[in-house]
Design a protein around this motif. Structure first.
Motif, PDB file in Angstrom:
ATOM      1  N   LEU A 225       3.795   1.804  -8.598  1.00 31.29           N
ATOM      2  CA  LEU A 225       4.992   0.961  -8.611  1.00 31.29           C
ATOM      3  C   LEU A 225       5.536   0.766  -7.193  1.00 31.29           C
ATOM      4  N   HIS A 226       5.336   1.741  -6.322  1.00 27.11           N
ATOM      5  CA  HIS A 226       5.775   1.582  -4.931  1.00 27.11           C
ATOM      6  C   HIS A 226       4.933   0.521  -4.221  1.00 27.11           C
ATOM      7  N   ALA A 227       3.614   0.555  -4.436  1.00 25.31           N
ATOM      8  CA  ALA A 227       2.748  -0.455  -3.803  1.00 25.31           C
ATOM      9  C   ALA A 227       3.101  -1.847  -4.327  1.00 25.31           C
TER      10      ALA A 227
ATOM     11  N   TYR B  33       0.862  -1.190   0.000  1.00 21.70           N
ATOM     12  CA  TYR B  33       0.000   0.000   0.000  1.00 21.70           C
ATOM     13  C   TYR B  33       0.887   1.224   0.000  1.00 21.70           C
ATOM     14  N   ASP B  34       0.516   2.239  -0.777  1.00 25.98           N
ATOM     15  CA  ASP B  34       1.279   3.485  -0.761  1.00 25.98           C
ATOM     16  C   ASP B  34       0.350   4.655  -1.049  1.00 25.98           C
ATOM     17  N   VAL B  35       0.726   5.812  -0.582  1.00 29.38           N
ATOM     18  CA  VAL B  35      -0.035   7.029  -0.861  1.00 29.38           C
ATOM     19  C   VAL B  35       0.928   8.194  -0.973  1.00 29.38           C
ATOM     20  N   HIS B  36       0.663   9.076  -1.933  1.00 24.41           N
ATOM     21  CA  HIS B  36       1.437  10.316  -2.056  1.00 24.41           C
ATOM     22  C   HIS B  36       0.479  11.490  -2.170  1.00 24.41           C
ATOM     23  N   ALA B  37       0.824  12.583  -1.517  1.00 21.95           N
ATOM     24  CA  ALA B  37       0.011  13.799  -1.569  1.00 21.95           C
ATOM     25  C   ALA B  37       0.352  14.590  -2.829  1.00 21.95           C
TER      26      ALA B  37
HETATM   27 ZN   LIG Z   1       5.739   5.929  -2.560  1.00 23.74          ZN
END
Ligand SMILES: [Zn+2]
Length: 163
Positions: free
Chosen positions: A41-43, A7-11
């Protein structure tokens, strides 16, 4: 068989495009990140590392390392795949969901799938990418950022098997 979740999130921040699934999508804002901010791609990378019990991308590619500044996340994904194949692990299938109110992802999904498959060294049929809004609810719905979930299934391959 080994399963992994990421799981990833970016603002959002200032910018004129977002990178999602290795695809540059023009948009009125960018994503705040030390890398290129490719949340999908990070997730996926975290799911792969998770399935291999190798921690997470923050451990392998720390944001305190200047080498990783602005880095193309496809390089991170390829590096993760190399770590897995060195341990005799191969990717059975991957399923991911992007959560974003905007920009629209639909027209980019197939290119994302082919780039991810290429970086993972698998057929495109192994990779599924979906996108959803949150119907305006929560921080993603208010357009504060973009999130992504991914699950992967790995299998062990016998490295001693003759080719
Ligand atoms: Zn990330």
């Amino acid at each position: 068989m080994r399963i992994g979740h990421g799981y990833d999130v970016h603002a959002f921040s200032e910018g004129d495009h977002v990178m999602i699934g290795g695809v540059r999508i023009p948009y009125a804002r960018g994503l705040a990140a030390h890398s290129d901010g490719d949340v999908l791609l990070h997730a996926i990378s975290d799911a792969l590392l998770g399935a291999a019990a190798l921690g997470d991308i923050g451990r392998h590619f720390p944001d305190t390392d200047p080498v990783n500044k602005g880095i193309d996340s496809r390089l991170l994904l390829r590096d993760v795949m190399q770590k897995l194949s060195a341990r005799g692990l191969s990717l059975c299938n991957l399923d991911a969901t992007i959560i974003a109110q905007a920009p629209r992802m639909a027209g980019h999904i197939d290119v994302m799938r082919s780039r991810i498959a290429q970086d993972c060294g698998v057929e495109v049929g192994v990779v599924n990418v979906k996108a959803t809004t949150t119907e305006g609810l929560g921080p993603m719905g208010r357009g504060e950022g973009i999130a992504a979930h991914a699950v992967v299934l790995l299998q062990t391959v016998d490295l001693k098997e003759p080719h």
